[in-house]
Design a protein around this motif. Structure first.
Motif, PDB file in Angstrom:
ATOM      1  N   UNK A 154       0.853  -1.178   0.000  1.00  0.00           N
ATOM      2  CA  UNK A 154       0.000   0.000   0.000  1.00  0.00           C
ATOM      3  C   UNK A 154       0.892   1.231   0.000  1.00  0.00           C
ATOM      4  N   UNK A 155       0.540   2.264  -0.782  1.00  0.00           N
ATOM      5  CA  UNK A 155       1.287   3.512  -0.726  1.00  0.00           C
ATOM      6  C   UNK A 155       0.944   4.224   0.574  1.00  0.00           C
ATOM      7  N   UNK A 156       1.828   5.060   1.052  1.00  0.00           N
ATOM      8  CA  UNK A 156       1.558   5.761   2.303  1.00  0.00           C
ATOM      9  C   UNK A 156       0.372   6.701   2.117  1.00  0.00           C
ATOM     10  N   UNK A 157      -0.365   6.986   3.192  1.00  0.00           N
ATOM     11  CA  UNK A 157      -1.583   7.794   3.077  1.00  0.00           C
ATOM     12  C   UNK A 157      -1.385   9.137   2.386  1.00  0.00           C
ATOM     13  N   UNK A 158      -0.218   9.769   2.554  1.00  0.00           N
ATOM     14  CA  UNK A 158       0.018  11.079   1.940  1.00  0.00           C
ATOM     15  C   UNK A 158      -0.013  11.016   0.416  1.00  0.00           C
ATOM     16  N   UNK A 159       0.279   9.856  -0.152  1.00  0.00           N
ATOM     17  CA  UNK A 159       0.308   9.714  -1.613  1.00  0.00           C
ATOM     18  C   UNK A 159      -1.003   9.185  -2.182  1.00  0.00           C
ATOM     19  N   UNK A 160      -1.906   8.779  -1.318  1.00  0.00           N
ATOM     20  CA  UNK A 160      -3.173   8.215  -1.780  1.00  0.00           C
ATOM     21  C   UNK A 160      -3.994   9.272  -2.510  1.00  0.00           C
ATOM     22  N   UNK A 161      -4.622   8.859  -3.599  1.00  0.00           N
ATOM     23  CA  UNK A 161      -5.443   9.792  -4.381  1.00  0.00           C
ATOM     24  C   UNK A 161      -6.541   9.008  -5.076  1.00  0.00           C
ATOM     25  N   UNK A 162      -7.766   9.545  -5.095  1.00  0.00           N
ATOM     26  CA  UNK A 162      -8.864   8.844  -5.778  1.00  0.00           C
ATOM     27  C   UNK A 162      -8.616   8.750  -7.272  1.00  0.00           C
ATOM     28  N   UNK A 163      -9.187   7.746  -7.892  1.00  0.00           N
ATOM     29  CA  UNK A 163      -9.062   7.613  -9.342  1.00  0.00           C
ATOM     30  C   UNK A 163      -9.760   8.780 -10.034  1.00  0.00           C
ATOM     31  N   UNK A 164      -9.380   9.024 -11.259  1.00  0.00           N
ATOM     32  CA  UNK A 164      -9.936  10.144 -12.013  1.00  0.00           C
ATOM     33  C   UNK A 164     -11.443   9.984 -12.198  1.00  0.00           C
ATOM     34  N   UNK A 165     -12.155  11.084 -12.066  1.00  0.00           N
ATOM     35  CA  UNK A 165     -13.601  11.053 -12.280  1.00  0.00           C
ATOM     36  C   UNK A 165     -13.925  10.653 -13.712  1.00  0.00           C
ATOM     37  N   UNK A 166     -13.146  11.180 -14.660  1.00  0.00           N
ATOM     38  CA  UNK A 166     -13.280  10.819 -16.075  1.00  0.00           C
ATOM     39  C   UNK A 166     -12.014  10.104 -16.515  1.00  0.00           C
ATOM     40  N   UNK A 167     -12.050   8.795 -16.713  1.00  0.00           N
ATOM     41  CA  UNK A 167     -10.845   8.061 -17.112  1.00  0.00           C
ATOM     42  C   UNK A 167     -10.315   8.525 -18.465  1.00  0.00           C
ATOM     43  N   UNK A 168      -9.027   8.365 -18.667  1.00  0.00           N
ATOM     44  CA  UNK A 168      -8.440   8.644 -19.971  1.00  0.00           C
ATOM     45  C   UNK A 168      -8.855   7.561 -20.958  1.00  0.00           C
ATOM     46  N   UNK A 169      -9.035   7.963 -22.194  1.00  0.00           N
ATOM     47  CA  UNK A 169      -9.384   6.994 -23.229  1.00  0.00           C
ATOM     48  C   UNK A 169      -8.201   6.091 -23.560  1.00  0.00           C
ATOM     49  N   UNK A 170      -6.977   6.588 -23.341  1.00  0.00           N
ATOM     50  CA  UNK A 170      -5.798   5.776 -23.641  1.00  0.00           C
ATOM     51  C   UNK A 170      -4.660   6.151 -22.697  1.00  0.00           C
ATOM     52  N   UNK A 171      -4.144   5.148 -21.996  1.00  0.00           N
ATOM     53  CA  UNK A 171      -2.970   5.302 -21.139  1.00  0.00           C
ATOM     54  C   UNK A 171      -1.854   4.473 -21.754  1.00  0.00           C
ATOM     55  N   UNK A 172      -0.680   5.051 -21.876  1.00  0.00           N
ATOM     56  CA  UNK A 172       0.430   4.373 -22.553  1.00  0.00           C
ATOM     57  C   UNK A 172       0.932   3.176 -21.762  1.00  0.00           C
ATOM     58  N   UNK A 173       1.428   2.185 -22.483  1.00  0.00           N
ATOM     59  CA  UNK A 173       2.058   1.026 -21.841  1.00  0.00           C
ATOM     60  C   UNK A 173       3.237   1.500 -20.999  1.00  0.00           C
ATOM     61  N   UNK A 174       3.376   0.910 -19.823  1.00  0.00           N
ATOM     62  CA  UNK A 174       4.469   1.275 -18.927  1.00  0.00           C
ATOM     63  C   UNK A 174       4.141   2.405 -17.979  1.00  0.00           C
ATOM     64  N   UNK A 175       2.949   2.995 -18.108  1.00  0.00           N
ATOM     65  CA  UNK A 175       2.572   4.098 -17.225  1.00  0.00           C
ATOM     66  C   UNK A 175       2.425   3.608 -15.785  1.00  0.00           C
TER      67      UNK A 175
END
Length: 242
Positions: A154-175
């Protein structure tokens, strides 16, 4: 779906649930925690041994283990009994056998468009976000979403962030991204709603085999753009939310 309850460990309780004609879900926990992994992998190994040739697939996840069996070789009643046998005297698996991976990542806003925003949300400098993301190894909880996609935490709480409200249509491999307190790498180009911090040149899924498996540990290592290019990384910028 509710199911038959059972006790295991020291006062812990789980349930056996029917999820398909040929599959049972064994729920050991209700919350995601790094301490779950040994129990889940221990049960997965017990189920492989207990079901033998009647086994089709065992899939450990954050809190559950799903077992799919050959319904022509075993009745649902017999399958449930096999699960009960596997649960008898259950102990967590030793995680020392999991492989350790060091994954180089180029953290940069051009390939990690959410890096600066995550820094603002956390009140940290971009460099501190990167340092903290690389500061500890992350346990692989489960594989899913797309082939080779490993859910880690688990990432530490300070780095936690909700997923995007509107997802990207394309995320590059390796992201490399963060979703809530989990972190992951996109093994192939696909839609996605995780907060993207950077990109790795490492291939995660080759010839039907995933680089990561549940129980492995992954530690990220920041590299320069020059090193990223040397390792064959794609520097094509990733845009904002589509």
């Amino acid at each position: 779906m509710s199911g038959q309850r059972f006790a295991f460990g020291q006062g812990q309780h789980g349930s056996i649930e029917t999820v398909a004609l040929d599959a049972l879900m064994v729920r050991l926990f209700t919350h995601i925690d790094e301490g779950n992994v040994g129990w889940l992998l221990g049960l997965a190994e017990r189920l492989r041994h207990t079901f033998g040739e009647a086994l089709v697939e065992v899939v450990p996840s954050y809190t559950t283990v799903m077992v799919q069996y050959d319904i022509l070789a075993m009745t649902p009643e017999a399958a449930r009994q096999h699960v009960k046998v596997a649960l008898q005297g259950l102990m967590p698996a030793e995680l020392a056998g999991g492989r350790e991976h060091r994954v180089p990542v180029w953290y940069d806003p051009s390939v990690g468009p959410d890096l600066s925003r995550l820094a603002d949300l956390s009140g940290l400098a971009v460099e501190e976000v990167v340092r903290r993301h690389c500061a500890k190894p992350y346990r692989v909880f489960a594989l899913g979403f797309t082939p080779g996609f490993a859910f880690m935490g688990l990432v530490e709480p300070a780095l936690a962030a909700p997923r995007l409200t509107t997802p990207r249509q394309q995320v590059a491999a390796g992201s490399v991204g963060i979703g809530e307190r989990q972190t992951a790498i996109y093994p192939s180009a696909s839609p996605g709603g995780w907060n993207i911090l950077g990109r790795t040149p490492v291939a995660l899924f080759c010839e039907g085999v995933s680089l990561f498996q549940p129980g492995d540990s992954v530690q990220f290592e920041a590299i320069t753009r020059h090193r990223f290019v040397e390792m064959g990384g794609d520097t094509t910028p990733l845009g904002g939310v589509a």
